[in-house]
Motif scaffolding. Structure first.
Motif, short mmCIF file in Angstrom:
data_model
loop_
_atom_site.label_atom_id
_atom_site.label_comp_id
_atom_site.label_asym_id
_atom_site.label_seq_id
_atom_site.Cartn_x
_atom_site.Cartn_y
_atom_site.Cartn_z
N ALA A 76 9.94 56.36 61.96
CA ALA A 76 10.86 57.23 61.16
C ALA A 76 10.13 59.01 61.21
O ALA A 76 10.74 59.91 61.27
CB ALA A 76 11.13 56.75 59.83
N ALA A 77 8.86 58.80 60.79
CA ALA A 77 8.08 60.09 60.81
C ALA A 77 8.05 60.60 62.14
O ALA A 77 8.28 61.87 62.06
CB ALA A 77 6.65 59.78 60.43
N ASP A 81 9.72 64.24 62.83
CA ASP A 81 8.86 65.39 63.53
C ASP A 81 9.59 66.03 64.72
O ASP A 81 9.78 67.12 65.02
CB ASP A 81 7.55 65.06 63.92
N GLU A 82 10.21 64.95 65.64
CA GLU A 82 10.93 65.43 66.86
C GLU A 82 12.24 66.32 66.55
O GLU A 82 12.65 67.22 67.20
CB GLU A 82 11.30 64.11 67.62
N ALA A 83 12.88 65.70 65.54
CA ALA A 83 14.23 66.37 65.03
C ALA A 83 13.76 67.90 64.49
O ALA A 83 14.68 68.68 64.64
CB ALA A 83 14.91 65.53 64.01
N ARG A 84 12.61 68.22 63.83
CA ARG A 84 12.38 69.14 63.14
C ARG A 84 12.03 70.24 64.42
O ARG A 84 12.25 71.40 64.35
CB ARG A 84 11.09 68.83 62.24
N ARG A 90 16.05 75.72 67.79
CA ARG A 90 17.25 76.40 67.72
C ARG A 90 17.45 77.45 66.69
O ARG A 90 18.54 77.95 66.33
CB ARG A 90 18.38 75.28 67.64
N GLY A 91 16.41 77.59 65.69
CA GLY A 91 16.32 78.62 64.74
C GLY A 91 17.13 78.33 63.54
O GLY A 91 17.58 79.31 62.84
N ALA A 92 17.31 77.24 63.06
CA ALA A 92 18.23 76.62 62.24
C ALA A 92 17.50 76.84 60.96
O ALA A 92 16.35 76.71 60.97
CB ALA A 92 18.81 75.42 62.34
N THR A 93 18.06 77.19 59.78
CA THR A 93 17.52 77.06 58.50
C THR A 93 17.91 75.64 57.86
O THR A 93 18.98 75.11 57.80
CB THR A 93 18.13 78.06 57.46
N ARG A 94 16.95 74.92 57.57
CA ARG A 94 17.21 73.58 57.12
C ARG A 94 17.19 73.42 55.60
O ARG A 94 15.87 73.65 55.00
CB ARG A 94 16.06 72.57 57.67
N GLY A 139 10.56 68.19 56.06
CA GLY A 139 11.92 68.02 56.54
C GLY A 139 12.66 68.81 56.13
O GLY A 139 13.96 69.20 57.01
N LEU A 140 12.66 69.84 55.25
CA LEU A 140 13.64 70.63 54.68
C LEU A 140 12.71 72.14 54.48
O LEU A 140 11.61 71.94 54.17
CB LEU A 140 14.16 70.48 53.63
#
Length: 291
Positions: A76-77, A81-84, A90-94, A139-140
């Motif tokens: 899960a970690a 990490d990969e999703a982050r 993509r320059g997203a604000t999480r 993660g955020l």
């Protein structure tokens, strides 16, 4: 139930041999860790630990499941990490928002982030405890959480109060009363978020009603949609940040407005990170207090 989160608690307690030390290693207080392990045991139908005054020891079942739990937590970690990494590329604000906020406030925050320059906005809605953990773990980028909460190691913005209203069944006496009184709610259960969503805020909320002679049965409700369904079915009341509107089966009443107001704040890992996003969210929260 967030299985990975509860497995993380299980692994930490197994490695530390003590709930308090496990909570400290996770950057949390002990009650949500203890509750999370109990809920995992209930889900599995197995006792994972033998508890004593000196600490805890794995049961035979717990020892057999621990290696698999470690693998799942590690996977899960790596997934996070990969999703982050993909999100950052993509320059997203999480960002995240506590479940207790209205849809109107949520979408206003998203719009403010976009107008503030965010190329993409990735939104997480969840319990305050989960959001704090995700900000702390990276993660955020930041989150709007309910105050008070345990936020050790994070930078916290000022507390902003957002109005909340009491909602009752439309056919209940409290809906017809000329002046709302706490005593008119007697006999109704209180529909609210579960305690592990944010123990400090939950306890203050319960104490508010007890101080006024009301100690209602608690019915867990995850967000406004579930809350409205339970209230409309009769037998429950609750509080909401959704402004009074015409919803069949539900009536809004003004009761203890200053005391039941929702207290929110923005948390992020440091004061110097994500300033533009924090300012964008601050503008919406400050506007929300004027609803």
């Amino acid at each position: 139930m967030d299985v990975i989160r509860h497995l993380r608690f299980f692994v930490a307690v197994a490695e530390e041999g003590h709930f308090g030390r496990a909570a400290a290693s996770l950057g949390m207080t002990q009650p949500p860790v203890s509750l999370g392990v109990r809920r995992l045991e209930e889900r599995l139908g197995l006792a994972l630990f033998e508890r004593s005054s000196r600490g805890v020891a794995l049961t035979q079942a717990g020892a057999q499941l621990l290696p698999r739990a470690r693998l799942l937590v590690a996977d899960a970690a790596r997934f996070d990490d990969e999703a982050r990494r993909l999100t950052e590329e993509r320059g997203a604000t999480r960002w995240g928002m506590t479940t207790g906020c209205s849809d109107r406030l949520l979408t206003a925050c998203v719009g403010s982030l976009r107008s503030g320059g965010a190329a993409q906005v990735a939104t997480t809605i969840g319990a305050t405890t989960d959001l704090v953990e995700q900000v702390r773990a990276g993660g955020l980028d930041l989150a709007v959480i309910e105050h008070p909460a345990v936020t050790t190691g994070l930078h916290c913005g000022p507390v902003v109060t957002v109005p909340r209203w009491v909602v009752v069944p439309a056919d209940h006496a409290a809906a017809r009363a000329r002046t709302a009184q706490v005593r008119t709610l007697r006999g109704l259960a209180l529909a609210t978020l579960p305690r592990d969503a944010g123990p400090p805020a939950y306890d203050l909320f319960r104490d508010l009603w007890r101080e006024r002679g009301l100690d209602p049965q608690i019915v867990e409700s995850d967000g406004d949609t579930a809350l409205f369904a339970k209230v409309a079915a009769g037998g429950c009341f609750g509080v909401t940040t959704t402004v009074p509107t015409d919803i069949p089966g539900i009536a809004w009443i003004s009761l203890l407005p200053d005391r039941i107001a929702l207290r929110l704040r923005i948390v992020r890992r440091s004061k110097d990170e994500h300033d533009d996003a924090a300012h964008a969210l601050d503008r919406v929260l400050l506007q929300g207090r004027k609803q």
